[in-house]
Motif scaffolding. Structure first.
Motif, short mmCIF file in Angstrom:
data_model
loop_
_atom_site.label_atom_id
_atom_site.label_comp_id
_atom_site.label_asym_id
_atom_site.label_seq_id
_atom_site.Cartn_x
_atom_site.Cartn_y
_atom_site.Cartn_z
N ASP A 23 -5.14 -35.57 -39.08
CA ASP A 23 -6.52 -35.09 -39.16
C ASP A 23 -7.34 -35.53 -37.95
O ASP A 23 -8.27 -34.83 -37.55
N ALA A 24 -7.02 -36.67 -37.35
CA ALA A 24 -7.78 -37.18 -36.21
C ALA A 24 -7.69 -36.26 -35.00
O ALA A 24 -8.55 -36.30 -34.11
N PHE A 25 -6.69 -35.41 -34.96
CA PHE A 25 -6.49 -34.53 -33.80
C PHE A 25 -6.87 -33.08 -34.09
O PHE A 25 -6.56 -32.19 -33.31
N LYS A 26 -7.54 -32.86 -35.22
CA LYS A 26 -7.98 -31.52 -35.59
C LYS A 26 -9.45 -31.34 -35.23
O LYS A 26 -10.21 -32.31 -35.18
N PRO A 27 -9.86 -30.10 -34.99
CA PRO A 27 -11.29 -29.86 -34.73
C PRO A 27 -12.11 -30.07 -36.00
O PRO A 27 -11.61 -29.93 -37.11
N THR A 28 -13.39 -30.40 -35.81
CA THR A 28 -14.31 -30.55 -36.93
C THR A 28 -15.10 -29.26 -37.08
O THR A 28 -15.75 -28.82 -36.14
N GLU A 29 -15.02 -28.66 -38.27
CA GLU A 29 -15.77 -27.43 -38.56
C GLU A 29 -16.89 -27.78 -39.51
O GLU A 29 -16.66 -28.41 -40.55
N ILE A 30 -18.12 -27.40 -39.16
CA ILE A 30 -19.29 -27.69 -39.99
C ILE A 30 -19.93 -26.37 -40.41
O ILE A 30 -20.26 -25.54 -39.56
N LYS A 31 -20.08 -26.18 -41.71
CA LYS A 31 -20.77 -25.01 -42.25
C LYS A 31 -22.02 -25.49 -42.94
O LYS A 31 -21.99 -26.49 -43.67
N ILE A 66 -24.74 -35.78 -37.55
CA ILE A 66 -23.47 -36.13 -36.92
C ILE A 66 -23.77 -36.44 -35.46
O ILE A 66 -24.41 -35.64 -34.76
N GLU A 67 -23.30 -37.59 -34.99
CA GLU A 67 -23.51 -38.00 -33.61
C GLU A 67 -22.16 -38.12 -32.92
O GLU A 67 -21.19 -38.56 -33.53
N ASP A 72 -16.65 -39.79 -26.96
CA ASP A 72 -16.15 -38.73 -27.82
C ASP A 72 -15.71 -39.14 -29.23
O ASP A 72 -14.82 -38.54 -29.80
N TYR A 73 -16.35 -40.16 -29.80
CA TYR A 73 -16.12 -40.51 -31.20
C TYR A 73 -17.27 -39.95 -32.03
O TYR A 73 -18.39 -39.84 -31.55
N GLN A 74 -16.99 -39.66 -33.29
CA GLN A 74 -18.02 -39.11 -34.17
C GLN A 74 -18.49 -40.14 -35.18
O GLN A 74 -17.70 -40.96 -35.68
N GLU A 111 -15.86 -42.79 -36.97
CA GLU A 111 -14.51 -42.50 -36.46
C GLU A 111 -13.99 -43.64 -35.59
O GLU A 111 -12.81 -43.99 -35.69
N ARG A 112 -14.82 -44.22 -34.75
CA ARG A 112 -14.37 -45.30 -33.86
C ARG A 112 -13.87 -46.51 -34.65
O ARG A 112 -12.82 -47.05 -34.37
N ALA A 113 -14.62 -46.92 -35.67
CA ALA A 113 -14.25 -48.08 -36.48
C ALA A 113 -13.26 -47.71 -37.58
O ALA A 113 -12.73 -48.60 -38.25
#
Length: 190
Positions: A23-31, A66-67, A72-74, A111-113
């Protein structure tokens, strides 16, 4: 010593609850119904039926922020309207159908932690197709997926205060009950 025993039980729960690594290497989709995205700061503010999908991870909330860090961490902070909950579900790493799901009034994902923090009315449930579910509930639950470690506190600020409330952990039995005839048949053998 009394506090150590529940923590050791939680370690057993967490040890088998690692998130799907892919999952860490998948794009994030936001609806969502409404969105404001600032390309300079990397901040996305969303509201109205928010659904975030990243591989097997799915989060549903009423609003969120979402930041994205410069490296490049979310980081996501998701909230629910009064009477609702932020809900998430993710496939656990490893074979079979194993899932981790949870809910709370507010959820923070770093995501970073590699941490997920659940605030106010927090519940986590781990399911596997061949076992009864394991559950934990309290006012604050934090899970570190790298260390496979849970922390539960009795206040929604993450503090532990006497008289503030109790946490609950439900662990399924480690043994499976045998059918009634199976035990009798074993005794009949020479």
């Amino acid at each position: 010593m009394k506090r150590l025993i529940p923590l050791l039980l939680l370690l057993g729960l967490a040890a088998q609850a690692r998130a799907e690594k892919a999952d860490a290497f998948k794009p994030t989709e936001i609806k969502c119904r409404s969105c404001e995205a600032d390309g300079v700061t990397g901040v996305v503010t969303v509201s109205g039926g928010v659904v975030i999908q990243r591989g097997t991870l799915r989060i549903e909330a009423d609003s969120g922020r979402i930041e994205r860090s410069p490296d490049d961490y979310q980081f996501a902070r998701l909230t629910a309207s009064p009477g609702n909950k932020v809900r998430f579900r993710q496939k656990a790493d490893g074979p079979g159908e194993r899932w981790i799901e949870g809910e709370a009034d507010r959820v923070e994902y770093d995501e970073r932690a590699a941490t997920v923090k659940l605030f106010s009315g927090a519940k986590i449930r781990r399911t596997a197709s061949d076992r009864l579910p394991e559950e934990a509930q309290g006012e604050y639950i934090a899970y570190d997926s790298r260390k496979e470690f849970y922390v539960m506190r009795n206040t929604n600020t993450g503090e532990d205060r006497p008289g503030a409330g109790r946490n609950t952990i439900i662990l399924p039995p480690s043994r499976v009950a045998q059918p009634a005839g199976a035990l009798a048949n074993k005794g009949d053998r020479p």
